[in-house]
Design a protein around this motif. Sequence first.
Motif, PDB file in Angstrom:
ATOM      1  N   UNK A  17      -2.551  26.296  -8.039  1.00  0.00           N
ATOM      2  CA  UNK A  17      -1.602  27.355  -8.364  1.00  0.00           C
ATOM      3  C   UNK A  17      -0.323  27.687  -7.464  1.00  0.00           C
ATOM      4  N   UNK A  18      -0.915  27.930  -6.088  1.00  0.00           N
ATOM      5  CA  UNK A  18       0.166  28.348  -5.220  1.00  0.00           C
ATOM      6  C   UNK A  18       1.185  27.213  -5.108  1.00  0.00           C
ATOM      7  N   UNK A  19       0.558  25.929  -4.964  1.00  0.00           N
ATOM      8  CA  UNK A  19       1.632  24.840  -4.727  1.00  0.00           C
ATOM      9  C   UNK A  19       2.308  24.638  -5.873  1.00  0.00           C
ATOM     10  N   UNK A  47       2.612  22.951   2.097  1.00  0.00           N
ATOM     11  CA  UNK A  47       1.691  22.179   2.921  1.00  0.00           C
ATOM     12  C   UNK A  47       0.210  22.924   2.998  1.00  0.00           C
ATOM     13  N   UNK A  48       0.280  24.077   3.211  1.00  0.00           N
ATOM     14  CA  UNK A  48      -0.973  24.864   3.491  1.00  0.00           C
ATOM     15  C   UNK A  48      -1.617  25.103   2.175  1.00  0.00           C
ATOM     16  N   UNK A  49      -0.796  25.190   1.116  1.00  0.00           N
ATOM     17  CA  UNK A  49      -1.681  25.242  -0.366  1.00  0.00           C
ATOM     18  C   UNK A  49      -2.261  23.981  -0.825  1.00  0.00           C
ATOM     19  N   UNK A  50      -1.821  23.024  -0.577  1.00  0.00           N
ATOM     20  CA  UNK A  50      -2.364  21.728  -0.856  1.00  0.00           C
ATOM     21  C   UNK A  50      -3.399  21.203   0.078  1.00  0.00           C
ATOM     22  N   UNK A  85       1.268  35.177  -4.689  1.00  0.00           N
ATOM     23  CA  UNK A  85       2.142  34.027  -3.873  1.00  0.00           C
ATOM     24  C   UNK A  85       3.573  33.990  -4.213  1.00  0.00           C
ATOM     25  N   UNK A  86       3.627  34.019  -5.338  1.00  0.00           N
ATOM     26  CA  UNK A  86       5.047  33.882  -6.072  1.00  0.00           C
ATOM     27  C   UNK A  86       5.776  35.308  -5.704  1.00  0.00           C
ATOM     28  N   UNK A  87       5.321  36.123  -5.338  1.00  0.00           N
ATOM     29  CA  UNK A  87       6.267  37.336  -4.659  1.00  0.00           C
ATOM     30  C   UNK A  87       6.402  37.016  -3.217  1.00  0.00           C
ATOM     31  N   UNK A  88       5.566  36.439  -2.642  1.00  0.00           N
ATOM     32  CA  UNK A  88       5.809  36.220  -1.216  1.00  0.00           C
ATOM     33  C   UNK A  88       6.791  34.868  -0.960  1.00  0.00           C
TER      34      UNK A  88
END
Length: 437
Positions: free
Chosen positions: A343-345, A300-303, A286-289
Amino acid sequence: MNESRLTSKKWLIIVLFGLIGQVAWTIENMYLNVYIYKTVTYDPKAIAYMVSISGVIATFSTLTMGALSDKIGKRKVFMSYGYLFWGLSIVLFALITKDNVSRLFPNVDVVFLTVFLIIVLDCLMTFIGSSANDAAFNAWVTDNTTSSNRAKVEGVLSSMPLFGMLLVFGGFDGFTKNGQWFLFFLSVGVLVFLVGFIGLFMIKDAPLEKKESSYLKDLFHGFRITTIKENKPMYLIFVVVSILGIAQQIFLPYFIIYFEFYMGFGNYVILLGAVLILASILSISFGRKVDKSGKKGYLTLSVAIYVLSMFALGFLGFYYQKNDGISFLLTLIFGVLMMGFYLGAMVVLNSLYRDLVPKAYVGVFSGIRMIFFILIPMVIGPFIGAFVISQGKGTFIDEFGVLQSIPNPGIFIAGAIVGLLSFYPIHYVNQAIKNHQ
């Protein structure tokens, strides 16, 4: 500064101090809860009080020590010596047992005094750990990264809590299973101590000017109305993180206890290990993207997935409480989605925060950040969780014939409901992301 500034040595410091710091926080956030539950008292309020008080201490220490590190222009001394004393404080937990307390104080309420002493030592451990990790280490990371690589670094750092849990589960959980708590605390404490010792030789501070302003003036800088108005997007990020943190703290302090006692997963280490590995991989990717594609759209997607996964875990526990392969698999899937997208959020929110924080007040805002990241969630969340547990159907009779509460699936439902409240401020954070890019 470009990406090349992130040398292999800096990456090693980021990974080593990030990982072992989270190993220590796993002890504080999860295993002290299990320690109290299994060896002292089943009362969930004891855990709630400990978590809440440690949240207050963590915020106070980060605020004061972060501002002090800004003032003197150094992070290394707080990081290295902090980890040394952090490790020693963890070892001391091995000495606080009901047997030891009853021998030293034979005419007192042993349970109350044991819990009290654990909380006092937890406060000391938290003060040291927050000074070293939350204040100094996080400020050091901000000093040594830029907007072009922060999401990548944040993706790695956001996975460290899960890798830290995994290291504890895989390397040290067997001690707790066998009741060998002395060896458990000793092993982890020595590990943290060694990292502090290594840091004495590895860490180099980024060039920082010593500040001429008053320490007390800097300490209260982040509380001023003018500061909040000037940095409104950053404070909106803090609000979102706080809401998501409350949702997490409703269930996280009771996480292991829930899977072992309510779901009946005797092999919960395998379950949690798989969840942590897969969620960590998801977080790093996710961090790389985010670094490549920008931050807009991911939050928004992550949450949304985080909240839906909490709902799913709650309904699974209520309506399919069976210790079988299907229940295990579904718990694994929703657990990965819940932790991974949380974690993505945080990747988006943390990297954006590092972009926006005033560079002259990095340490100061490490403390302000803790109010929203730690203090508010840890004061509110565990008590919501304790209330839900006390109202739930999960109970058992202990060895003294007393009816005790077990964490039940309601903690995930409550967490999801709180998580829904974050979508209103997220709208404004997305606007801030759009304006920043």
